[in-house]
Design a protein around this motif. Structure first.
Motif, mmCIF file in Angstrom:
data_model
loop_
_atom_site.group_PDB
_atom_site.id
_atom_site.type_symbol
_atom_site.label_atom_id
_atom_site.label_comp_id
_atom_site.label_asym_id
_atom_site.label_seq_id
_atom_site.Cartn_x
_atom_site.Cartn_y
_atom_site.Cartn_z
ATOM 1 N N THR A 82 0.841 -1.189 0.000
ATOM 2 C CA THR A 82 0.000 0.000 0.000
ATOM 3 C C THR A 82 0.879 1.242 0.000
ATOM 4 O O THR A 82 2.085 1.173 0.259
ATOM 5 N N GLN A 83 0.255 2.398 -0.281
ATOM 6 C CA GLN A 83 1.014 3.649 -0.256
ATOM 7 C C GLN A 83 1.612 3.896 1.120
ATOM 8 O O GLN A 83 2.741 4.378 1.255
ATOM 9 N N ARG A 84 0.855 3.535 2.141
ATOM 10 C CA ARG A 84 1.330 3.693 3.520
ATOM 11 C C ARG A 84 2.565 2.852 3.770
ATOM 12 O O ARG A 84 3.542 3.310 4.384
ATOM 13 N N GLU A 85 2.572 1.613 3.290
ATOM 14 C CA GLU A 85 3.711 0.719 3.509
ATOM 15 C C GLU A 85 4.936 1.181 2.731
ATOM 16 O O GLU A 85 6.064 1.081 3.222
ATOM 17 N N VAL A 86 4.736 1.699 1.524
ATOM 18 C CA VAL A 86 5.863 2.211 0.735
ATOM 19 C C VAL A 86 6.549 3.350 1.476
ATOM 20 O O VAL A 86 7.784 3.406 1.578
ATOM 21 N N LEU A 87 5.753 4.275 2.001
ATOM 22 C CA LEU A 87 6.335 5.390 2.739
ATOM 23 C C LEU A 87 7.015 4.912 4.023
ATOM 24 O O LEU A 87 8.079 5.429 4.400
ATOM 25 N N ALA A 88 6.417 3.937 4.689
ATOM 26 C CA ALA A 88 7.021 3.407 5.915
ATOM 27 C C ALA A 88 8.375 2.768 5.625
ATOM 28 O O ALA A 88 9.340 2.927 6.389
ATOM 29 N N ILE A 89 8.471 2.031 4.510
ATOM 30 C CA ILE A 89 9.754 1.425 4.119
ATOM 31 C C ILE A 89 10.781 2.521 3.834
ATOM 32 O O ILE A 89 11.939 2.428 4.256
ATOM 33 N N ALA A 90 10.361 3.554 3.135
ATOM 34 C CA ALA A 90 11.282 4.645 2.796
ATOM 35 C C ALA A 90 11.794 5.334 4.060
ATOM 36 O O ALA A 90 12.988 5.632 4.175
ATOM 37 N N ILE A 91 10.908 5.567 5.013
ATOM 38 C CA ILE A 91 11.322 6.216 6.266
ATOM 39 C C ILE A 91 12.309 5.330 7.021
ATOM 40 O O ILE A 91 13.350 5.804 7.493
ATOM 41 N N ALA A 92 11.982 4.038 7.138
ATOM 42 C CA ALA A 92 12.875 3.113 7.848
ATOM 43 C C ALA A 92 14.224 3.006 7.157
ATOM 44 O O ALA A 92 15.271 2.930 7.811
ATOM 45 N N SER A 93 14.226 3.031 5.820
ATOM 46 C CA SER A 93 15.472 2.906 5.072
ATOM 47 C C SER A 93 16.366 4.123 5.272
ATOM 48 O O SER A 93 17.580 3.988 5.466
ATOM 49 N N GLU A 94 15.758 5.308 5.220
ATOM 50 C CA GLU A 94 16.559 6.517 5.408
ATOM 51 C C GLU A 94 17.133 6.569 6.828
ATOM 52 O O GLU A 94 18.279 6.987 7.028
ATOM 53 N N GLU A 95 16.350 6.145 7.801
ATOM 54 C CA GLU A 95 16.839 6.133 9.179
ATOM 55 C C GLU A 95 17.996 5.144 9.327
ATOM 56 O O GLU A 95 19.012 5.450 9.965
ATOM 57 N N GLU A 96 17.859 3.973 8.706
ATOM 58 C CA GLU A 96 18.920 2.965 8.783
ATOM 59 C C GLU A 96 20.185 3.455 8.088
ATOM 60 O O GLU A 96 21.296 3.312 8.617
#
Length: 323
Positions: free
Chosen positions: A8-22
């Motif tokens: 979902t759009q929500r999950e895509v954004l969540a992955i992007a946020i987690a990736s940038e933080e990592e």
């Protein structure tokens, strides 16, 4: 694992946020790891960590505006086709080239993710942000190079070059040289003792093969257990042990392989022994050169230590075998 098309759009954004933080944490870890050895490059990675954190904040703002404050527990490695980050940053005393290659791979992986996420997004605002971030990641390598050009002065580059050479010697040359010396010298006595005792090439080859492999295993274990590299900066023990073991085995096999000359050949024993003697000569001089080149040992002193010592061991083997 989920297919990217099922996100979902929500999950895509969540992955992007987690990736940038990592990624920000990884670059900070690189900076911390390099601070003592390569301070100028460490500052480059600090700047890159700050950029990644800025990306995370932008993504988080648009996520909260659309979906609230709760983030789904999903990461990039939970999606088919996306690779997880290799935990190389957890290893101490990484070579600088390894860290830079890891950073390049991270940037390329992020760029692919944002391009695919942007193409799949139906939200105009999200699509624009993801597309912008894809362009940022594409140019991230160029930005890193620009930062390096600005921060890494000529004197800093020279100092880092000297440090890199020092760690190359500590992590690869020194253990490899120790293995080559042990394999080349320690196997001489048993090999030539077996040769002159049996005057049978195949039997001599088996003795040399066993001595080389056995010495390689022994040296690999001894080197790996001798030092974890955390204080001395000599690198990962498994890598050092592997280098030492392989070079030990190679040093012994060099003068063992000539005894594969078939016993059915005329003068087979003397042919194999003569070839092995020539190989030993070049092995010992090569070791002396490496010691002089990388270990700051005067060449004549290296010759006296290695060539003369090896000749003594060879003579002892021949005398014992001929007794």
């Amino acid at each position: 694992m989920k297919n990217f098309s099922d996100l979902t759009q929500r999950e895509v954004l969540a992955i992007a946020i987690a990736s940038e933080e990592e990624d920000s944490r990884i670059y900070s870890s690189f900076a911390e790891e390099l601070a003592d050895r390569y301070p100028a490059t460490a500052r480059v990675f600090q700047e890159m960590a700050a950029e990644e954190d800025g990306h995370r904040r932008r993504l988080l703002e648009i996520y909260q505006a659309r979906f609230g404050v709760n983030l789904p527990a999903i990461r990039r490695e939970d999606v088919k086709g996306f690779l997880s980050r290799r935990p190389t940053w957890l290893i101490k005393n990484l070579p600088l080239a390894t860290i830079r290659h890891q950073a390049e791979a991270m940037e390329a992986d992020s760029q692919r993710f944002y391009i695919k996420a942007s193409e799949a997004s139906q939200d105009v605002g999200v699509r624009k942000l993801l597309g912008d971030l894809a362009m940022v990641e594409k140019s991230h390598g160029e930005k890193a190079n620009a930062l390096a050009e600005a921060i890494l002065t000529e004197s800093a580059r020279e100092e880092e070059g000297r440090t890199a050479h020092k760690f190359f010697v500590l992590q690869y040359v020194q253990p490899g040289l120790a293995g080559l010396m042990d394999g080349s010298v320690s196997t001489l006595a048993p090999l030539f003792a077996a040769a002159f005792a049996t005057q049978n090439n195949w039997s001599t080859f088996l003795v040399g093969l066993a001595a080389s492999i056995g010495a390689g295993i022994s040296m690999a274990i001894a080197e790996a257990l001798s030092d974890d590299g955390s204080l001395t900066g000599r690198g990962a023990p498994l890598i050092r042990g592997g280098v030492t073991g392989l070079m030990t085995t190679a040093g012994g096999l060099g003068h063992t392989l000539p005894f594969l000359v078939p016993d059915s050949w005329p003068h087979a024993f003397w042919t194999a022994t003569s070839i092995a003697g020539i190989v030993v000569f070049f092995e010992l001089w090569a070791i002396a050169y490496i010691r002089a080149r990388y270990m700051d040992t005067p060449f004549l002193k290296a010759v006296a230590q290695i060539v003369v010592g090896g000749a003594v061991v060879l003579t002892v083997g021949i005398l014992i075998g001929g007794a």
